[in-house]
Design a protein around this motif. Structure first.
Motif, short mmCIF file in Angstrom:
data_model
loop_
_atom_site.label_atom_id
_atom_site.label_comp_id
_atom_site.label_asym_id
_atom_site.label_seq_id
_atom_site.Cartn_x
_atom_site.Cartn_y
_atom_site.Cartn_z
N ARG A 173 100.03 44.47 30.56
CA ARG A 173 98.79 44.40 29.76
C ARG A 173 99.13 44.28 28.28
NH1 ARG A 173 95.64 49.50 31.72
NH2 ARG A 173 97.66 50.32 31.23
N LYS B 254 98.13 42.31 25.83
CA LYS B 254 97.03 42.17 24.88
C LYS B 254 96.41 43.52 24.58
CE LYS B 254 92.88 39.56 23.77
NZ LYS B 254 92.89 40.09 22.45
N VAL B 255 96.15 44.29 25.62
CA VAL B 255 95.58 45.63 25.43
C VAL B 255 96.53 46.50 24.61
CG1 VAL B 255 94.85 47.74 26.63
CG2 VAL B 255 94.23 45.50 27.55
N ASP C 220 96.84 45.12 20.91
CA ASP C 220 95.57 45.27 20.20
C ASP C 220 95.33 46.73 19.80
OD1 ASP C 220 94.98 42.60 20.22
OD2 ASP C 220 93.53 42.72 21.88
N GLN D 140 108.47 45.02 22.05
CA GLN D 140 108.69 43.78 22.78
C GLN D 140 110.03 43.80 23.51
OE1 GLN D 140 111.02 41.08 22.14
NE2 GLN D 140 112.01 42.29 20.58
#
Length: 143
Positions: free
Chosen positions: A27, A29-30, A33, A122
């Motif tokens: 996930r 993006k979650v 963000d 990352q």
């Protein structure tokens, strides 16, 4: 939803570590963000240290144990093998300033702490490298 690594006091360090990796992988993006820029460089750098010890160290231990179990002998230790132990930390120390310069050039926000956070988390995707490398030890894994 907040970053599990920021909640490691309530979750426990190991649980927060693996939840962070899972969230980054499945996930992203979650996760990104909801990423809050830390007030210091400590939390993301601590994540890199955990990653180095648990994932990288675990992979090196796996290669040694595998060699012993299947009578391949003890793998020779070279200077590069020792450097590999610290590779994730060195990578973050080298890559973060370069990425941060690019962020500044393109008007990004969040300071060095934000850049280090993104670079540190990352690092989770590198776990796929170890999965592929582990398959090299057992060619029957795909059959």
């Amino acid at each position: 939803m907040s970053n599990p690594w920021d909640r490691r006091k309530e979750l426990g360090s190991l649980r927060a570590f693996f939840q962070t990796i899972t969230m980054v992988l499945f996930r992203p993006k979650v996760f990104f963000d909801s990423l809050v820029v830390p007030s210091s460089l400590g939390p993301p750098f601590l994540f890199v240290i955990y990653w180095t010890i648990l994932i990288w160290g675990g992979y090196l231990a796996f290669t040694i144990i595998y060699a012993q179990l299947f009578n391949h002998g003890f793998p020779p230790v070279h200077l590069f093998d020792i450097v590999k132990l610290f590779f994730p930390i060195l990578l973050i120390l080298i890559i973060t300033p370069v990425v941060h310069l690019l962020v500044i050039m393109f008007g990004g926000k969040g300071g060095l702490q934000g850049t280090l956070s993104v670079c540190a988390y990352q690092l989770s995707i590198v776990i796929f490298y170890f999965i592929v490398q582990s398959c090299n030890y057992n060619p029957l894994i795909f059959f």
